[in-house]
Motif scaffolding. Structure first.
Motif, short mmCIF file in Angstrom:
data_model
loop_
_atom_site.label_atom_id
_atom_site.label_comp_id
_atom_site.label_asym_id
_atom_site.label_seq_id
_atom_site.Cartn_x
_atom_site.Cartn_y
_atom_site.Cartn_z
N VAL A 1 41.74 33.88 0.25
CA VAL A 1 41.77 35.34 0.39
C VAL A 1 42.23 35.99 -0.90
N TYR A 2 43.30 35.45 -1.50
CA TYR A 2 43.79 35.98 -2.77
C TYR A 2 42.75 35.81 -3.87
N ALA A 3 42.09 34.65 -3.89
CA ALA A 3 41.12 34.36 -4.94
C ALA A 3 39.94 35.32 -4.90
N VAL A 4 39.45 35.62 -3.71
CA VAL A 4 38.31 36.53 -3.57
C VAL A 4 38.63 37.91 -4.11
N GLY A 5 39.84 38.37 -3.89
CA GLY A 5 40.22 39.70 -4.35
C GLY A 5 40.58 39.77 -5.83
N SER A 6 41.20 38.72 -6.34
CA SER A 6 41.66 38.75 -7.74
C SER A 6 40.54 38.51 -8.73
N ASN A 7 39.61 37.58 -8.40
CA ASN A 7 38.50 37.28 -9.30
C ASN A 7 37.33 36.71 -8.50
N PRO A 8 36.47 37.59 -7.98
CA PRO A 8 35.36 37.15 -7.12
C PRO A 8 34.42 36.16 -7.82
N GLU A 9 34.14 36.40 -9.12
CA GLU A 9 33.22 35.52 -9.84
C GLU A 9 33.77 34.11 -9.93
N ALA A 10 35.05 34.01 -10.31
CA ALA A 10 35.68 32.69 -10.41
C ALA A 10 35.76 32.02 -9.05
N ALA A 11 36.01 32.81 -8.01
CA ALA A 11 36.09 32.26 -6.65
C ALA A 11 34.75 31.68 -6.23
N ALA A 12 33.66 32.40 -6.57
CA ALA A 12 32.33 31.92 -6.22
C ALA A 12 31.99 30.63 -6.97
N VAL A 13 32.37 30.57 -8.24
CA VAL A 13 32.10 29.39 -9.05
C VAL A 13 32.86 28.18 -8.51
N SER A 14 34.07 28.42 -7.99
CA SER A 14 34.89 27.33 -7.47
C SER A 14 34.44 26.85 -6.09
N GLY A 15 33.40 27.49 -5.55
CA GLY A 15 32.84 27.03 -4.28
C GLY A 15 33.27 27.80 -3.05
N ILE A 16 34.00 28.89 -3.25
CA ILE A 16 34.44 29.71 -2.11
C ILE A 16 33.29 30.61 -1.66
N ASN A 17 33.01 30.61 -0.37
CA ASN A 17 31.98 31.48 0.19
C ASN A 17 32.60 32.87 0.40
N ILE A 18 32.36 33.77 -0.56
CA ILE A 18 33.00 35.09 -0.54
C ILE A 18 32.62 35.88 0.71
N GLY A 19 31.35 35.80 1.09
CA GLY A 19 30.90 36.52 2.28
C GLY A 19 31.63 36.09 3.52
N ASN A 20 31.78 34.78 3.71
CA ASN A 20 32.48 34.28 4.90
C ASN A 20 33.94 34.68 4.92
N VAL A 21 34.58 34.69 3.74
CA VAL A 21 35.98 35.10 3.67
C VAL A 21 36.12 36.56 4.08
N LYS A 22 35.22 37.41 3.60
CA LYS A 22 35.28 38.83 3.93
C LYS A 22 34.99 39.07 5.42
N ILE A 23 34.00 38.36 5.94
CA ILE A 23 33.73 38.47 7.38
C ILE A 23 34.95 38.03 8.17
N GLY A 24 35.60 36.97 7.71
CA GLY A 24 36.79 36.46 8.39
C GLY A 24 37.93 37.45 8.42
#
Length: 333
Positions: A198-221
């Motif tokens: 959750v913190y990663a998506v908000g602080s740096n979405p690009e880096a979060a996506a590169v690290s394999g975090i599904n940004i859309g699923n986190v936001k839906i969650g």
């Protein structure tokens, strides 16, 4: 041996400690004006009446951490509470089942909001503004512009907000639920992968996506979680006030957002803490309880809350700029 000097800068430099000091000063001031403020009865009443605000602030924190916002929470709470209240009126269901139904409905409403924002690429402020009116209108429609009165609820449901069995006889059920929520969120946000995402998506979405975090699923969650907490809040609200009305919790989003911002949650995402949110919610609760005690009118209370949000946002922006400058200096060294 040299004596260590008491470092006031280190203490006041912490956002949480600064807020604690402000709250202490505020409480002392109000107590001087009205000696009934710092009493067990008044404080219990304050925490019980603002329990819903405390709980919703946790969900709003998660939404804000991802860079979003949800101003439909009052309407989501109202729809969930009204739907569960109508079911209880017609079928006299047990109290735990009523809570589960309200939370499930709230989670469903939050899920819809999250899907529209992520899949439809709709800005959160626009999306939740629309759903705020949609859900509020649906609340009146399912209730047929009527309300569920106290005599239509079961006795156990009405007594939930007055008894202490969840708090092991020590604290009111409303307060106990709030404590449990804060313990859970503190652990999850501080020590689990879910919290770090959750913190990663908000602080740096690009880096979060590169690290394999599904940004859309986190936001839906986080929006689903926000809805779930609204459902819980709807059940608590109807139990506390012993009625379900179409206009309940109107404007509560202002208090909830104010609690988060005052507690140090950044509106741009990536920064905030459960401790800060608790202190921010406590500040809103103290202001809401204290101002009437010292003779401030309801109209001034709303103006003061608005001013608090504005000042808190400005302070957050200034603090963020200072942090960015300090980080830049360290890189240059």
């Amino acid at each position: 041996m040299e004596k260590k000097k008491f470092d006031w800068k280190k203490i006041t430099g912490s956002r949480e400690m600064s807020l604690v000091i402000v709250l202490i000063v505020l409480c002392v001031f109000v107590q001087i004006r009205n000696s009934s403020f710092l009493t067990a009865v008044t404080l219990e009443d304050m925490f019980r009446n603002y329990a819903v605000t405390f709980i919703l602030a946790l969900g709003m924190m998660c939404v804000l951490l991802t860079g979003g916002i949800d101003i439909s929470i009052g309407s989501t709470l109202a729809f969930s509470g009204m739907a569960a209240g109508l079911i209880m009126r017609d079928y006299m269901i047990a109290t735990p089942l009523s809570f589960l139904i309200s939370m499930a409905i709230g989670a469903g409403l939050g899920l819809v909001v999250g899907l529209v924002i992520t899949k439809g690429k709709v800005p959160p402020i626009v999306c939740t503004l629309g759903f705020m009116n949609i859900y509020r209108g649906l609340t009146y429609l399912i209730a047929k512009s009527q309300w569920v009165a106290a005599y239509q609820f079961t006795d156990s449901f009405k007594n939930f907000a007055l008894t202490k069995y969840l708090g092991f006889g020590l604290v009111n059920n409303m307060i106990a639920v709030t404590i449990y929520c804060y313990i859970i969120f503190y652990v999850v946000m501080k020590w689990t992968t879910v919290g770090r995402r959750v913190y990663a998506v908000g602080s740096n979405p690009e880096a979060a996506a590169v690290s394999g975090i599904n940004i859309g699923n986190v936001k839906i969650g986080v929006y689903t979680l926000m809805g779930f907490l609204c459902g819980l809040g709807g059940a608590l609200w109807t139990s506390l006030y012993k009625s379900a009305q179409g206009d309940m919790a109107t404007g509560i989003e202002m208090d909830v957002i104010a609690a988060c911002v005052v507690g140090g949650v950044s509106l741009t995402g990536g920064r905030g803490s459960v401790t800060g949110v608790f202190l921010g919610s406590l500040a809103i609760a103290i202001i809401g309880k204290a101002l009437p005690l010292i003779g401030v009118s309801q109209f001034w209370q709303n103006a003061i809350k608005g001013l608090i949000i504005l000042v808190a946002v400005v302070l957050n922006v200034l603090a963020q700029r200072t942090m960015d400058k300090n980080n830049l200096k360290r890189r240059e060294m």
